[in-house]
Scaffold this motif. Structure first.
Motif, PDB file in Angstrom:
ATOM      1  N   ASP A 127      28.191  -4.396  -6.087  1.00 49.93           N
ATOM      2  CA  ASP A 127      27.442  -4.454  -4.837  1.00 49.93           C
ATOM      3  C   ASP A 127      26.528  -5.671  -4.760  1.00 49.93           C
ATOM      4  OD1 ASP A 127      25.611  -3.732  -6.746  1.00 49.93           O
ATOM      5  OD2 ASP A 127      25.106  -1.799  -5.873  1.00 49.93           O
ATOM      6  N   ALA A 128      26.396  -6.409  -5.880  1.00 54.87           N
ATOM      7  CA  ALA A 128      25.573  -7.615  -5.871  1.00 54.87           C
ATOM      8  C   ALA A 128      26.381  -8.854  -5.515  1.00 54.87           C
ATOM      9  CB  ALA A 128      24.910  -7.807  -7.237  1.00 54.87           C
ATOM     10  N   LEU A 129      27.687  -8.695  -5.357  1.00 52.97           N
ATOM     11  CA  LEU A 129      28.565  -9.821  -5.046  1.00 52.97           C
ATOM     12  C   LEU A 129      28.971  -9.787  -3.574  1.00 52.97           C
ATOM     13  CD1 LEU A 129      30.940  -9.665  -8.146  1.00 52.97           C
ATOM     14  CD2 LEU A 129      29.100 -11.314  -7.767  1.00 52.97           C
ATOM     15  N   PRO A 130      29.304 -10.946  -2.999  1.00 52.10           N
ATOM     16  CA  PRO A 130      29.863 -10.950  -1.643  1.00 52.10           C
ATOM     17  C   PRO A 130      31.159 -10.135  -1.602  1.00 52.10           C
ATOM     18  CG  PRO A 130      29.255 -13.172  -2.340  1.00 52.10           C
ATOM     19  CD  PRO A 130      29.137 -12.303  -3.543  1.00 52.10           C
ATOM     20  N   LYS A 131      31.481  -9.602  -0.437  1.00 51.96           N
ATOM     21  CA  LYS A 131      32.666  -8.746  -0.311  1.00 51.96           C
ATOM     22  C   LYS A 131      33.935  -9.449  -0.764  1.00 51.96           C
ATOM     23  CE  LYS A 131      30.798  -5.009   1.339  1.00 51.96           C
ATOM     24  NZ  LYS A 131      30.843  -3.742   0.556  1.00 51.96           N
ATOM     25  N   ARG A 147      36.177  -7.778  -4.073  1.00 50.93           N
ATOM     26  CA  ARG A 147      37.572  -7.328  -4.114  1.00 50.93           C
ATOM     27  C   ARG A 147      38.315  -7.864  -5.332  1.00 50.93           C
ATOM     28  NH1 ARG A 147      37.106  -8.169   1.604  1.00 50.93           N
ATOM     29  NH2 ARG A 147      37.952 -10.292   1.395  1.00 50.93           N
ATOM     30  N   LYS A 148      37.834  -8.970  -5.897  1.00 52.87           N
ATOM     31  CA  LYS A 148      38.480  -9.547  -7.063  1.00 52.87           C
ATOM     32  C   LYS A 148      37.846  -9.079  -8.373  1.00 52.87           C
ATOM     33  CE  LYS A 148      39.424 -13.934  -6.921  1.00 52.87           C
ATOM     34  NZ  LYS A 148      40.895 -13.941  -6.930  1.00 52.87           N
ATOM     35  N   MET A 149      36.788  -8.290  -8.276  1.00 53.39           N
ATOM     36  CA  MET A 149      35.994  -7.950  -9.447  1.00 53.39           C
ATOM     37  C   MET A 149      36.810  -7.172 -10.476  1.00 53.39           C
ATOM     38  SD  MET A 149      32.350  -5.952  -9.660  1.00 53.39           S
ATOM     39  CE  MET A 149      33.080  -4.318  -9.659  1.00 53.39           C
ATOM     40  N   LEU A 150      36.660  -7.543 -11.751  1.00 52.26           N
ATOM     41  CA  LEU A 150      37.281  -6.831 -12.865  1.00 52.26           C
ATOM     42  C   LEU A 150      36.261  -5.857 -13.438  1.00 52.26           C
ATOM     43  CD1 LEU A 150      38.928  -9.941 -14.529  1.00 52.26           C
ATOM     44  CD2 LEU A 150      40.049  -8.253 -13.070  1.00 52.26           C
ATOM     45  N   THR A 151      36.614  -4.597 -13.514  1.00 54.28           N
ATOM     46  CA  THR A 151      35.681  -3.560 -13.929  1.00 54.28           C
ATOM     47  C   THR A 151      35.954  -3.129 -15.363  1.00 54.28           C
ATOM     48  OG1 THR A 151      35.630  -2.761 -11.653  1.00 54.28           O
ATOM     49  CG2 THR A 151      34.732  -1.303 -13.345  1.00 54.28           C
ATOM     50  N   PRO A 152      34.930  -3.122 -16.230  1.00 51.57           N
ATOM     51  CA  PRO A 152      35.138  -2.638 -17.602  1.00 51.57           C
ATOM     52  C   PRO A 152      35.460  -1.145 -17.628  1.00 51.57           C
ATOM     53  CG  PRO A 152      33.068  -3.866 -17.391  1.00 51.57           C
ATOM     54  CD  PRO A 152      33.557  -3.593 -16.007  1.00 51.57           C
ATOM     55  N   GLN A 175      39.939 -16.867 -11.371  1.00 51.28           N
ATOM     56  CA  GLN A 175      39.188 -16.241 -12.460  1.00 51.28           C
ATOM     57  C   GLN A 175      37.845 -15.678 -12.008  1.00 51.28           C
ATOM     58  OE1 GLN A 175      40.634 -16.330 -15.519  1.00 51.28           O
ATOM     59  NE2 GLN A 175      42.232 -17.823 -15.154  1.00 51.28           N
ATOM     60  N   ALA A 176      37.546 -15.739 -10.707  1.00 53.89           N
ATOM     61  CA  ALA A 176      36.219 -15.340 -10.232  1.00 53.89           C
ATOM     62  C   ALA A 176      35.917 -13.875 -10.496  1.00 53.89           C
ATOM     63  CB  ALA A 176      36.097 -15.631  -8.729  1.00 53.89           C
ATOM     64  N   GLY A 177      36.939 -13.045 -10.630  1.00 53.92           N
ATOM     65  CA  GLY A 177      36.710 -11.634 -10.922  1.00 53.92           C
ATOM     66  C   GLY A 177      36.011 -11.398 -12.237  1.00 53.92           C
ATOM     67  N   THR A 178      35.960 -12.419 -13.095  1.00 55.45           N
ATOM     68  CA  THR A 178      35.259 -12.302 -14.376  1.00 55.45           C
ATOM     69  C   THR A 178      33.796 -11.959 -14.176  1.00 55.45           C
ATOM     70  OG1 THR A 178      36.769 -13.987 -15.236  1.00 55.45           O
ATOM     71  CG2 THR A 178      34.837 -13.485 -16.560  1.00 55.45           C
ATOM     72  N   LEU A 179      33.231 -12.343 -13.034  1.00 61.15           N
ATOM     73  CA  LEU A 179      31.829 -12.021 -12.755  1.00 61.15           C
ATOM     74  C   LEU A 179      31.579 -10.516 -12.794  1.00 61.15           C
ATOM     75  CD1 LEU A 179      31.171 -14.502  -9.803  1.00 61.15           C
ATOM     76  CD2 LEU A 179      30.181 -14.631 -12.104  1.00 61.15           C
TER      77      LEU A 179
END
Length: 593
Positions: free
Chosen positions: A466-470, A474-479, A455-459
């Motif tokens: 660009d504020a998250l570690p690489k 890669r798991k980031m969920l984009t609105p 669930q970490a992509g919720t961040l």
């Protein structure tokens, strides 16, 4: 020439245009307001602060009122009843570990995790990321804000009923009308209220099984994180990533209320509560069904688990009072004026979009298997355990859906997942040998860590990539990008024709209608004709006369499309190019034939 319009990230205020110049064209068009002065900016900031204060105050106030009503509703009548504690209640109290069981550090760690997750969800509520059904629910509040008694269809310009006009949304619409707050601010209030109700509901329901002080916090973590290595996002599903998107939806409010229903029903059966308590529970059950039908089914299965798993078996007077509550609930379902609840039975068209619920089940729900083992152990001790009965109803319906091809029945999956997750949390704090507790805690903790990673992509909903570690980026969920860029020109009540998936779901949130709804609509008799009209306008082989007829059939004033999607060619005398959005979509105004 036209000007490319940016896409602000804040979607709090509706119908307030961005400070852009009007496009040059052969005919005049509405001119956006000039650049605001320092005084105007200060006034705008003060208004936003006032609105935010009202939102927070309203959210806290509604939560307090609901909590106070809950406390009075049960305690006032229970205290007057002189029935002795039930055998089940005494057994549960005796079997529960001492309140101080477990290490203080473990309990502090659980509370810290809950605080961090709550902070993430609060930030998500403040950000209110565009995705899923947010536009539909904002449109629902927008229609109610303009006409509380006869809002019409939330998506298209038609005077029809809609199942989205639930008691909770009607209340939010009434508050919006009274306070002047916009739909997005009301959804933030909804999110805050639902978050409070969910946490307190899980807390209260868990307390009906054990008095261990760590159990409620662990239950919340299991509900949010104990899913599988693949991400799941549906309204009515409590995974952290799903909840971050749906926290403001009526489905979350309904499911949060369901936990309170189960808790109150358990206590009412044990205490042999009065008639008024059971009648109130019947109204609560009906309200859940009206707010979100799938979550209402889950709530019903949970209530059946409580009743069929009650020990001792409820006495005759209790069943009579339960029957009275059922009758009152059915009366509310029948009398609800905004749509016919029972007309929803037998409607089709939902199975296709729910087929994905049955794909990759082991990957999506692998960690829930831990709870299935815990349920098996509970069933060995007590075949009528409420969680076991609850799970059996949910699993049976989901399996029947798979066997019959009724894929929409998969929306009842939470009825199988929730009891398994709660059983996992309870197994980790129940009495047993030290070795058994260590194994159970180790397995549960490991699964929660893997679940948190899933669930970490919720961040991504609250933090820039660009504020998250690489490894997290890669798991980031984009609105989704919003459509606020159209508001300088498209006004409330205007009709837009588009075949774009995102536009059809988001444009109504800003007050406009679309020719065809972005969602299946059972109460819209000409839905198929509307979709055919949109297809005809954008069809490659359509004649100009066909396209002009499609535009005027449903009084379309605007077109949103990319330049490659077809329709009338650029430069046609019936169109005027007005603006271009951040993703390259073009807004055309229909100016003639």
């Amino acid at each position: 020439m036209h000007r490319r319009v940016g896409c602000p990230s804040d979607t709090t205020t509706l119908h307030k245009p961005a400070a852009v110049s009007a496009p040059a064209s052969a005919e005049p068009s509405p001119r956006p307001p000039a650049q605001e002065s320092g005084t105007d900016r200060l006034c705008r900031i003060r208004k936003q602060i006032t609105k935010f204060t009202l939102a927070v105050g309203s959210g806290v106030g509604v939560s307090f009122v609901l909590s106070a009503c809950r406390t009075w509703f049960f305690q006032h009548h229970e205290d007057r009843h002189d029935a002795p504690p039930s055998t089940a209640a005494r057994h549960a109290s005796a079997a529960a570990p001492a309140v101080g069981a477990g290490t203080a550090s473990a309990h502090a760690g659980l509370r810290t995790a809950i605080v961090l997750i709550a902070a993430l969800l609060l930030l998500t509520i403040a950000r209110l990321p565009w995705s899923g059904d947010l536009g539909l629910h904002a449109a629902t509040i927008e229609r109610l804000r303009h006409d509380l008694l006869s809002p019409g269809n939330p998506m298209v310009d038609a005077n029809t009923a809609s199942p989205y006009y639930s008691p909770w949304m009607v209340l939010l619409g009434a508050l919006a009308k009274l306070t002047g707050l916009g739909p997005f601010m009301m959804l933030r209030i909804s999110g805050m209220v639902s978050l409070v109700l969910l946490c307190t509901g899980v807390w209260q329901f868990t307390r009906t099984f054990t008095r261990h002080r760590s159990a409620p916090a662990l239950a919340i973590l299991c509900l949010l994180l104990l899913w599988g290595p693949h991400f799941v996002a549906w309204s009515g599903f409590l995974g952290l990533g799903s909840l971050a998107l749906t926290i403001s939806y009526p489905s979350t409010f309904a499911l949060a209320l369901a936990f309170h229903l189960w808790s109150l029903l358990t206590k009412a059966v044990r205490a042999r509560a009065t008639w008024s308590v059971f009648l109130g529970l019947g109204l609560m059950w009906a309200a859940i069904l009206l707010c979100h039908q799938f979550s209402g089914v889950v709530a019903t299965f949970g209530a059946l688990g409580v009743l069929l798993g009650a020990r001792p078996w409820p006495v005759r007077e209790t069943w009579l009072r339960l029957s009275g509550g059922l009758v009152v609930g059915l009366a509310l379902l029948t009398a609800w004026p905004y749509y016919s609840f029972f007309s929803l039975f037998g409607t089709g068209g939902l199975d296709g979009i729910h087929r994905s619920l049955y794909r990759d089940l082991p990957l999506r729900y692998a960690f829930v298997l831990i709870g299935v083992v815990a349920l098996a152990l509970r069933a060995h001790r007590n075949r009528r355990d409420p969680l076991v009965v609850f799970f059996a109803f949910g699993a049976l319906v989901v399996a029947a859906g798979a066997a019959s091809g009724h894929w929409s029945w998969g929306r009842v999956l939470p009825a199988a997942v929730i009891p398994a997750q709660l059983a996992t949390a309870l197994a980790a704090v129940e009495k047993g040998t030290r070795f058994a507790r260590t194994i159970c805690a180790g397995v549960t903790g490991t699964a929660l860590l893997f679940g948190a990673w899933t669930q970490a992509g919720t961040l991504g909903y609250v933090v820039r990539g660009d504020a998250l570690p690489k490894v997290l980026e890669r798991k980031m969920l984009t609105p989704w990008a919003d459509y606020r860029w159209i508001t300088p020109w498209v006004k409330y009540g205007d009709t837009v024709i588009t075949k774009n998936y995102f536009a059809s779901r988001m444009v109504p949130a800003y007050g406009a209608y679309t020719v065809a709804p972005g969602y299946p609509d059972f109460f819209l008799s000409d839905e198929r004709k509307r979709r055919k009209t949109v297809e005809r306008y954008f069809a490659p082989g359509a004649t100009r006369a066909d396209r002009i007829d499609a535009l005027h059939r449903y009084h379309a004033k605007w077109i949103i499309q990319t330049r490659s999607e077809g329709g009338l060619p650029e430069g046609d005398q019936a169109l005027r190019e007005t603006a271009v959005g951040p993703t390259g979509q073009v807004l055309y105004k229909v100016v003639g034939r």
